[in-house]
Design a protein around this motif. Structure first.
Motif, mmCIF file in Angstrom:
data_model
loop_
_atom_site.group_PDB
_atom_site.id
_atom_site.type_symbol
_atom_site.label_atom_id
_atom_site.label_comp_id
_atom_site.label_asym_id
_atom_site.label_seq_id
_atom_site.Cartn_x
_atom_site.Cartn_y
_atom_site.Cartn_z
ATOM 1 N N ASN A 69 0.820 -1.216 0.000
ATOM 2 C CA ASN A 69 0.000 0.000 0.000
ATOM 3 C C ASN A 69 0.850 1.261 0.000
ATOM 4 O OD1 ASN A 69 -2.435 -1.394 -0.041
ATOM 5 N ND2 ASN A 69 -2.654 -1.370 2.176
ATOM 6 N N ALA A 70 1.957 1.234 0.749
ATOM 7 C CA ALA A 70 2.856 2.391 0.771
ATOM 8 C C ALA A 70 3.491 2.603 -0.596
ATOM 9 C CB ALA A 70 3.934 2.206 1.835
ATOM 10 N N ASN A 71 3.864 1.512 -1.258
ATOM 11 C CA ASN A 71 4.442 1.628 -2.597
ATOM 12 C C ASN A 71 3.430 2.217 -3.579
ATOM 13 O OD1 ASN A 71 6.896 0.588 -1.778
ATOM 14 N ND2 ASN A 71 6.455 -1.478 -2.481
ATOM 15 N N ILE A 72 2.202 1.740 -3.530
ATOM 16 C CA ILE A 72 1.169 2.233 -4.439
ATOM 17 C C ILE A 72 0.861 3.702 -4.153
ATOM 18 C CG2 ILE A 72 -1.278 2.022 -5.061
ATOM 19 C CD1 ILE A 72 -0.937 -1.032 -4.670
ATOM 20 N N ALA A 73 0.791 4.060 -2.884
ATOM 21 C CA ALA A 73 0.493 5.449 -2.517
ATOM 22 C C ALA A 73 1.591 6.403 -2.975
ATOM 23 C CB ALA A 73 0.307 5.562 -1.007
ATOM 24 N N ASN A 74 2.821 5.911 -3.061
ATOM 25 C CA ASN A 74 3.948 6.763 -3.452
ATOM 26 C C ASN A 74 4.389 6.538 -4.884
ATOM 27 O OD1 ASN A 74 4.751 8.292 -0.984
ATOM 28 N ND2 ASN A 74 4.756 6.216 -0.156
ATOM 29 N N ALA A 75 3.515 5.984 -5.702
ATOM 30 C CA ALA A 75 3.863 5.689 -7.098
ATOM 31 C C ALA A 75 4.207 6.944 -7.890
ATOM 32 C CB ALA A 75 2.732 4.933 -7.779
ATOM 33 N N GLU A 76 3.691 8.078 -7.505
ATOM 34 C CA GLU A 76 3.946 9.334 -8.216
ATOM 35 C C GLU A 76 4.890 10.260 -7.448
ATOM 36 O OE1 GLU A 76 2.780 10.002 -11.300
ATOM 37 O OE2 GLU A 76 1.907 7.995 -11.312
ATOM 38 N N THR A 77 5.442 9.798 -6.345
ATOM 39 C CA THR A 77 6.338 10.620 -5.533
ATOM 40 C C THR A 77 7.745 10.585 -6.124
ATOM 41 O OG1 THR A 77 5.060 10.077 -3.559
ATOM 42 C CG2 THR A 77 7.267 10.986 -3.220
ATOM 43 N N PRO A 78 8.275 11.744 -6.528
ATOM 44 C CA PRO A 78 9.629 11.765 -7.088
ATOM 45 C C PRO A 78 10.666 11.306 -6.058
ATOM 46 C CG PRO A 78 8.491 13.825 -7.532
ATOM 47 C CD PRO A 78 7.638 13.056 -6.575
ATOM 48 N N GLY A 79 11.561 10.425 -6.497
ATOM 49 C CA GLY A 79 12.640 9.966 -5.639
ATOM 50 C C GLY A 79 12.277 8.838 -4.685
ATOM 51 N N TYR A 80 11.029 8.382 -4.690
ATOM 52 C CA TYR A 80 10.633 7.306 -3.775
ATOM 53 C C TYR A 80 11.183 5.973 -4.267
ATOM 54 C CZ TYR A 80 7.782 4.131 -1.004
ATOM 55 O OH TYR A 80 7.357 3.143 -0.158
ATOM 56 N N LYS A 81 11.776 5.225 -3.365
ATOM 57 C CA LYS A 81 12.291 3.888 -3.672
ATOM 58 C C LYS A 81 11.286 2.855 -3.170
ATOM 59 C CE LYS A 81 16.132 5.630 -5.119
ATOM 60 N NZ LYS A 81 16.154 6.032 -6.490
ATOM 61 N N ALA A 82 10.835 1.977 -4.059
ATOM 62 C CA ALA A 82 9.873 0.945 -3.695
ATOM 63 C C ALA A 82 10.463 0.030 -2.627
ATOM 64 C CB ALA A 82 9.481 0.137 -4.925
#
Length: 130
Positions: free
Chosen positions: A27-40
């Motif tokens: 869920n955290a990965n999906i929520a941050n799918a559009e966050t620049p620089g986020y590492k899955a």
């Protein structure tokens, strides 16, 4: 007979607990799918569940006499390793979330969670019947 039943319930309980943690990671990965620089993030479910269950008995401490204080056995205190997914392709903005993979992992995890719940319900129904 009751020890086998207890082991089964504990195994299913550990399974459900680890599935909940994996669901939160996905869920955290999906929520941050559009966050620049986020590492899955990734969690190795099988390794974490194996540690929680300690099926081979090599990781936990045991007692040698009935009057000794029992140790270990609580899978709730075992936390899985959650780390950056090294398999993810990094996009131009530095984000490494593959939304399609995450959605398929979410669906698989949800099915497996529901299956474990159904098994617990059947075990409890059998106990109630007895």
């Amino acid at each position: 007979m009751s020890q086998v039943f207890d082991k089964t319930i504990r195994a299913l309980q550990s399974n459900i607990g680890m599935r909940q943690i994996k669901q939160n990671v996905i869920n955290a990965n999906i929520a941050n799918a559009e966050t620049p620089g986020y590492k899955a993030k990734k969690m190795d479910f099988e390794e974490a569940l194996g540690r929680a269950l300690d099926l081979d008995g090599l990781r936990g401490m045991t007692t040698s006499h009935d009057s000794h204080i029992t140790v270990g056995g609580e899978s709730a205190s075992i936390r899985p390793d959650i780390y950056d997914n090294p398999d993810g392709a990094v996009s131009n903005d530095g984000n490494s979330v593959d939304l399609e993979k995450e959605m398929s992992s979410l669906a698989e995890n949800s099915v497996m969670y529901k299956a474990a719940l159904q098994l617990i319900n059947k075990k409890l129904a059998a106990l109630k019947y007895a």
